[in-house]
Scaffold this motif. Structure first.
Motif, PDB file in Angstrom:
ATOM      1  N   ASN A   1      -9.660  -6.077 -16.334  1.00 20.23           N
ATOM      2  CA  ASN A   1      -8.645  -5.710 -15.354  1.00 20.23           C
ATOM      3  C   ASN A   1      -7.341  -6.502 -15.540  1.00 20.23           C
ATOM      4  O   ASN A   1      -6.757  -6.995 -14.578  1.00 20.23           O
ATOM      5  CB  ASN A   1      -9.176  -5.860 -13.936  1.00 20.23           C
ATOM      6  CG  ASN A   1     -10.427  -5.038 -13.725  1.00 20.23           C
ATOM      7  OD1 ASN A   1     -11.496  -5.587 -13.493  1.00 20.23           O
ATOM      8  ND2 ASN A   1     -10.336  -3.730 -13.844  1.00 20.23           N
ATOM      9  N   TYR A   2      -6.906  -6.581 -16.778  1.00 21.61           N
ATOM     10  CA  TYR A   2      -5.638  -7.267 -17.092  1.00 21.61           C
ATOM     11  C   TYR A   2      -4.484  -6.423 -16.559  1.00 21.61           C
ATOM     12  O   TYR A   2      -4.414  -5.224 -16.798  1.00 21.61           O
ATOM     13  CB  TYR A   2      -5.507  -7.461 -18.608  1.00 21.61           C
ATOM     14  CG  TYR A   2      -4.157  -7.986 -19.016  1.00 21.61           C
ATOM     15  CD1 TYR A   2      -3.860  -9.331 -18.904  1.00 21.61           C
ATOM     16  CD2 TYR A   2      -3.175  -7.121 -19.499  1.00 21.61           C
ATOM     17  CE1 TYR A   2      -2.617  -9.821 -19.268  1.00 21.61           C
ATOM     18  CE2 TYR A   2      -1.929  -7.599 -19.864  1.00 21.61           C
ATOM     19  CZ  TYR A   2      -1.652  -8.944 -19.744  1.00 21.61           C
ATOM     20  OH  TYR A   2      -0.408  -9.424 -20.104  1.00 21.61           O
ATOM     21  N   ARG A   3      -3.586  -7.073 -15.837  1.00 19.16           N
ATOM     22  CA  ARG A   3      -2.447  -6.364 -15.249  1.00 19.16           C
ATOM     23  C   ARG A   3      -1.123  -6.919 -15.765  1.00 19.16           C
ATOM     24  O   ARG A   3      -0.954  -8.132 -15.886  1.00 19.16           O
ATOM     25  CB  ARG A   3      -2.467  -6.484 -13.727  1.00 19.16           C
ATOM     26  CG  ARG A   3      -3.619  -5.780 -13.074  1.00 19.16           C
ATOM     27  CD  ARG A   3      -3.570  -5.981 -11.557  1.00 19.16           C
ATOM     28  NE  ARG A   3      -4.754  -5.467 -10.920  1.00 19.16           N
ATOM     29  CZ  ARG A   3      -4.896  -4.219 -10.512  1.00 19.16           C
ATOM     30  NH1 ARG A   3      -3.940  -3.354 -10.693  1.00 19.16           N
ATOM     31  NH2 ARG A   3      -6.014  -3.826  -9.935  1.00 19.16           N
TER      32      ARG A   3
ATOM     33  N   GLU B   1      -2.603  -1.498 -16.152  1.00 19.03           N
ATOM     34  CA  GLU B   1      -3.874  -2.201 -16.003  1.00 19.03           C
ATOM     35  C   GLU B   1      -4.776  -1.782 -17.148  1.00 19.03           C
ATOM     36  O   GLU B   1      -4.926  -0.597 -17.434  1.00 19.03           O
ATOM     37  CB  GLU B   1      -4.572  -1.877 -14.692  1.00 19.03           C
ATOM     38  CG  GLU B   1      -5.884  -2.640 -14.577  1.00 19.03           C
ATOM     39  CD  GLU B   1      -6.713  -2.279 -13.354  1.00 19.03           C
ATOM     40  OE1 GLU B   1      -7.873  -2.714 -13.311  1.00 19.03           O
ATOM     41  OE2 GLU B   1      -6.223  -1.560 -12.478  1.00 19.03           O
TER      42      GLU B   1
ATOM     43  N   ASP C   1      -8.577  -1.959 -18.412  1.00 16.56           N
ATOM     44  CA  ASP C   1      -9.896  -2.184 -17.824  1.00 16.56           C
ATOM     45  C   ASP C   1     -10.672  -3.285 -18.531  1.00 16.56           C
ATOM     46  O   ASP C   1     -11.169  -4.206 -17.900  1.00 16.56           O
ATOM     47  CB  ASP C   1     -10.705  -0.881 -17.830  1.00 16.56           C
ATOM     48  CG  ASP C   1     -10.059   0.193 -16.970  1.00 16.56           C
ATOM     49  OD1 ASP C   1      -9.509  -0.144 -15.897  1.00 16.56           O
ATOM     50  OD2 ASP C   1     -10.097   1.364 -17.370  1.00 16.56           O
TER      51      ASP C   1
END
Length: 117
Positions: free
Chosen positions: A30-32, A37, A39
């Motif tokens: 969940n890198y933003r 984003e 997953d």
């Protein structure tokens, strides 16, 4: 809405376990970055793999992988570029989709390697 979020998280967990069983190492989830984003971010054989997970409980509107359109791919690419800058990644990169269908108590997982660029 809660069911959709719950199903999505369950799908991400299934995808992570699927990748681990296939020899991938999950290095981020969940890198933003801005409106992007990603997953799952994983590595295998010195390749950094950005994974979009799509989970659906029905095929009424299409298969999960069909929901990764050009706009979504562009967002993943933008986030991936920032991630590679932050981590100073100099190696190979790949963009995959993991499609998960959860229909009638059955779960089907499909892995699409090099799904977009």
């Amino acid at each position: 809405m809660v069911d959709k979020i719950k199903r999505g998280k369950e799908g991400e967990n299934l995808a992570a376990n699927f990748l681990k069983a296939a020899g991938y190492q999950i290095i981020d989830r969940n890198y933003r970055y801005r409106r992007s984003e990603i997953d799952l971010i994983a590595t295998k054989d010195k390749v950094l793999v950005f994974v979009e997970v799509k989970t659906r409980g029905s095929h009424a509107f299409g298969y999960p992988e069909e929901f990764v359109d050009e706009k979504k791919a562009e967002k993943v690419l933008e986030g991936a570029e920032q991630y590679m800058i932050e981590k100073d990644w100099q190696g190979d990169v790949r963009y995959d989709i993991i499609s998960i269908s959860m229909i009638g108590g059955e779960t089907e997982i499909k892995h699409f390697r090099d799904a977009f660029h």
